[in-house]
Each structure stands twice: as C-alpha cells, then as structure tokens.
Design a protein around this motif. Structure first.
Motif, PDB file in Angstrom:
ATOM      1  N   ALA A  70     -94.963  62.992  47.039  1.00 43.21           N
ATOM      2  CA  ALA A  70     -95.924  61.956  46.626  1.00 43.21           C
ATOM      3  C   ALA A  70     -96.253  62.113  45.151  1.00 43.21           C
ATOM      4  O   ALA A  70     -97.367  62.465  44.765  1.00 43.21           O
ATOM      5  CB  ALA A  70     -97.187  62.042  47.476  1.00 43.21           C
ATOM      6  N   VAL A  71     -95.268  61.838  44.295  1.00 40.98           N
ATOM      7  CA  VAL A  71     -95.425  62.073  42.860  1.00 40.98           C
ATOM      8  C   VAL A  71     -96.483  61.165  42.246  1.00 40.98           C
ATOM      9  O   VAL A  71     -97.171  61.535  41.295  1.00 40.98           O
ATOM     10  CB  VAL A  71     -94.070  61.901  42.134  1.00 40.98           C
ATOM     11  N   GLY A  72     -96.614  59.953  42.761  1.00 39.38           N
ATOM     12  CA  GLY A  72     -97.629  59.021  42.256  1.00 39.38           C
ATOM     13  C   GLY A  72     -98.036  58.058  43.353  1.00 39.38           C
ATOM     14  O   GLY A  72     -97.981  56.844  43.181  1.00 39.38           O
ATOM     15  N   LYS A  73     -98.422  58.617  44.489  1.00 36.52           N
ATOM     16  CA  LYS A  73     -98.668  57.819  45.693  1.00 36.52           C
ATOM     17  C   LYS A  73     -99.716  56.740  45.473  1.00 36.52           C
ATOM     18  O   LYS A  73     -99.575  55.613  45.951  1.00 36.52           O
ATOM     19  CB  LYS A  73     -99.090  58.742  46.838  1.00 36.52           C
ATOM     20  N   SER A  74    -100.770  57.052  44.733  1.00 39.50           N
ATOM     21  CA  SER A  74    -101.834  56.062  44.514  1.00 39.50           C
ATOM     22  C   SER A  74    -101.349  54.875  43.684  1.00 39.50           C
ATOM     23  O   SER A  74    -101.962  53.810  43.701  1.00 39.50           O
ATOM     24  CB  SER A  74    -103.033  56.721  43.822  1.00 39.50           C
ATOM     25  N   PHE A  75    -100.228  55.064  42.974  1.00 38.66           N
ATOM     26  CA  PHE A  75     -99.642  53.979  42.194  1.00 38.66           C
ATOM     27  C   PHE A  75     -98.391  53.421  42.877  1.00 38.66           C
ATOM     28  O   PHE A  75     -97.620  52.667  42.276  1.00 38.66           O
ATOM     29  CB  PHE A  75     -99.290  54.456  40.785  1.00 38.66           C
ATOM     30  N   ALA A  90     -90.397  53.116  44.587  1.00 41.27           N
ATOM     31  CA  ALA A  90     -91.718  52.584  44.244  1.00 41.27           C
ATOM     32  C   ALA A  90     -91.971  51.267  44.965  1.00 41.27           C
ATOM     33  O   ALA A  90     -91.068  50.441  45.115  1.00 41.27           O
ATOM     34  CB  ALA A  90     -91.819  52.378  42.731  1.00 41.27           C
ATOM     35  N   THR A  91     -93.194  51.088  45.377  1.00 40.39           N
ATOM     36  CA  THR A  91     -93.582  49.853  46.047  1.00 40.39           C
ATOM     37  C   THR A  91     -93.830  48.760  45.012  1.00 40.39           C
ATOM     38  O   THR A  91     -94.455  49.013  43.968  1.00 40.39           O
ATOM     39  CB  THR A  91     -94.857  50.083  46.878  1.00 40.39           C
ATOM     40  N   PHE A  92     -93.345  47.530  45.279  1.00 38.60           N
ATOM     41  CA  PHE A  92     -93.635  46.401  44.392  1.00 38.60           C
ATOM     42  C   PHE A  92     -95.141  46.345  44.188  1.00 38.60           C
ATOM     43  O   PHE A  92     -95.919  46.410  45.149  1.00 38.60           O
ATOM     44  CB  PHE A  92     -93.178  45.082  45.020  1.00 38.60           C
TER      45      PHE A  92
END
Length: 397
Positions: A70-75, A90-92
């Motif tokens: 989870a390198v940047g899960k909140s983003f 990455a999620t759109f």
C-alpha cells in the motif's frame, strides 16, 4: 514500424501486466496501461516501468492479488508484486484541492477521462487498452507527440500550482523527449518559477538528476535559464545553460559535479547539503571539484601519491574530464598508464603493522606510508627489499 503492443511486450514485466489485466478483467474491472510507458511506446521506445490504471479500488486490489504494497493507498496507488515484477496499479481518480504545492488534500475515484484531466502533461496522460489494442487519448496527447510539443493538461498555471515540482519536470521532459514547450505552458512556467523554491531538497535532487542525464540535456538547461528556474534554484548559474561534458558522466553524482564545477566551493557545499547528497557523494564531488580547480597541485605530487589518489572515488573520472578539456595531457597519460599496469587497483602492501613494532605513535603511520609509496614507485620490488629498508629506517627513527 513496430506497433505500440509489440513494443510494450518487449518489457520483461509484460507477463505480470497481462496477469494483472486478466485477473481484474475477470472480476469486471477495467485495466489500462497508463502514462509514460504509453508515451514511450508511441515514440518507439521501451519504457522503464509499466504502470496500470484501473477502476478497482485499493481494497479490491488487495483482495484480488496475493502480494501487494500500500505505497499510496489513500491516493489510490498500490504496488502489485508478481515474481520479480513490481507493478504500480492506481485507481482512476480526480484530485481534491491542493494546498501545499505538492499533493491533494484528498482524491475521488473516477473514470479514465477524469483521471487524464488531473495529470501533468498531455503526452503523459495517455492510456492503452490491452483488449482493443488502442491508445485512449482524452487530451490530444497524440497530437502533441506528433508535433514534439510539451503542453500541460488544461490550464498550465493551475497544473503548476498543484505540484510545484512540475515546474522542474517541464524542463526535464524537454530534455528527455527533445521536445519544445508549448507557448502558454512556457509563459506559465516563467510566471510560476519562484514557486519551485518550495520543493524539498530530496525531490529537487531526484528531478535535477534525471534532467542532467537526459539525451537533449542542453535543451532542458536552456528552459531552466530562459524560464527563470535556474536563477531561483542555482543563482550562480542564472545565465549559464552550458551542458558541456555532461555526456561523459556515468553516474548522477558525476552529472551534478559537472553542473557545479564553476561554482565557488562554499556554494557547492551549500547545494550538496540542501539537495541531501550522501556523505560519500558529497566527498566525491568536493574531491573532483578540487582537482579541476587546482590540477597543478595534484600533478606536483609524486607519482606514488597520485596513484594513491587514483583509488579515491571520482579521481580517475575527473581526469577524463581534464583530458577532454585538453589539459595536462602528458601528465594524465603517464598516471593512467601506470594505474592500468597495476590493474587499476592498489597492490597489497609489503609491510604491515606487525613489521614496524618498536615504532610508536605517528611514526608507525609515517613508516608504513613511506614504504608503500616506495613500493608503488617500484623501489621496493619484494617484501624482502622492504624489510631491508625497514631496518635502516628504524635505525634513523
């Protein structure tokens, strides 16, 4: 001409991307390749990294794949590990308000079309659909690629205000792609140039390092000077876009050494600290700076002392730069030939600390240093000769 698909498939991590694509697709999710890898494939270049964009959320990605980070899960950014492949998935998303000139306050998961709108430059906002084998272009990035133009997505000033590092990235991509900045993008770059001073030293180090090693580095440096970014970041080079000899750098720290070579030493030290160089790199840069500024002092040393310095990080490379400048050619040839005959490594000393018992304090180091220098000059050709010399040395001590 090679197709986008055939170029992408040459990447060693392509099987991992296919695995990710099929697993997401089997669960009803979209998955596209995104960003630089698509841009590079359109240019006929194999990319360094393959990045995936999807409508699956980070939580769903964690459920689908066995090994994630989870390198940047909140983003909305995850890393999926498959074998030796490390793929960013990455999620759109659409970004919330930017307040610190670096990252959004939050994100909203969205669509490919909206995701493209939040990216920096049009040529970096392209997607590739593995199913249809088509490039998806919502921002006229393909047209800009064809024109070799670097243009921000949407309002340039807004894009730069969101993340101030993009100011420097503009210059870097000009050098990397050998493109020209679009007029309104360049105008915004000039207006926003002072904002680059809010960027952290670590991020400046990484981005400048990339710029200095680009194929068209001179164009990138020209952008730094003409936009005012150089005056903000490196005032000692405010009007200096000279990229001479950068092609001779093999490592990033060497590129910076060349970039800083005309600066005063106090300025060099200040910049190295600001850019968070490691102690080892700082010492190497300061070492080669000193050699370039006082080469006559270096060549006044005995050949043995010069050979000792050849084992220090950066010294042999610094001499290649002096040679490219047509300076001290005969002295450099003499030294490098002697160094080559030694196999470009210092030999094991004939004498050691146990041999100099009876000497004390500083005399021990002085004796061993002198003996090793005589060995390097071939005045001691064996341990036996060195031990004979040591007898007379101890008598004088």
């Amino acid at each position: 001409m090679a197709t986008v698909q055939s170029i992408l498939e040459t990447h060693p991590h392509w099987p991992a991307v296919e695995d990710i694509y099929h697993k997401l697709g089997a669960r009803g999710y979209k998955a596209f390749l995104a960003g630089g890898c698509v841009r590079d494939a359109l240019l006929g270049i194999s990319a360094n990294d393959l990045d995936v964009a999807t409508d699956a959320t980070p939580e769903e990605i964690e459920k689908i794949f066995a090994n994630t980070v989870a390198v940047g899960k909140s983003f909305g950014v995850m890393r999926v590990l498959i074998g030796d492949a490390d793929i960013e998935v990455a999620t759109f998303r659409s970004d919330g308000e930017y307040k610190d000139g670096r990252r959004p306050e939050g994100v909203h998961f969205s669509t490919p079309e909206m995701d493209a709108q939040r990216r920096d430059f049009t040529v970096n906002a392209l997607f590739y659909d593995l199913n249809s084998q088509e490039v998806l272009d919502f921002v006229q990035g393909k047209a800009d690629l064809a024109k070799k133009t670097l243009r921000t997505v949407g309002d340039a000033e807004k894009r730069f205000a969101e993340d101030h590092l993009r100011l420097l990235r503009a210059a870097r991509f000009v050098g990397q792609l050998d493109f020209a900045l679009e007029v309104t993008t360049f105008a915004a770059l000039k207006r926003m140039a002072p904002k680059v001073m809010t960027v952290s030293g670590e991020r400046l180090h990484e981005e400048m390092g990339k710029l200095l090693r680009t194929a068209a580095v001179q164009k990138g440096l020209d952008v730094l000077v003409s936009s005012g970014l150089m005056a903000e970041l490196f005032p000692f080079r405010a009007e200096d876009a000279n990229g001479e000899y950068l092609s001779l750098a093999h490592h990033t720290w060497q590129s910076f050494a060349l970039f800083f070579r005309q600066a005063p030493l106090t300025e060099v030290k200040s910049q190295l600290a600001r850019l968070r160089f490691s102690v080892k790199e700082q010492r190497a840069i300061e070492r080669v700076w000193g050699l370039w500024h006082q080469p006559e002092e270096f060549f006044k040393l005995s050949l043995a002392k010069q050979l000792l310095k050849m084992s220090e990080e950066g010294v042999p490379w610094a001499l290649t730069i002096l040679k490219a400048q047509k300076k001290f050619l005969s002295e450099i040839d003499l030294l490098t030939n002697a160094w080559a005959k030694m196999g470009e490594t210092l030999p094991k000393p004939f004498l050691s600390g146990t041999d100099v018992q009876g000497l004390q304090g500083k005399a021990i180091g002085d004796c061993l240093a002198e003996a090793f220098e005589l060995q390097l000059e071939h005045k001691h050709r064996s341990r036996e000769e060195a031990l004979e010399w040591l007898k007379s040395y101890k008598k004088k001590a």
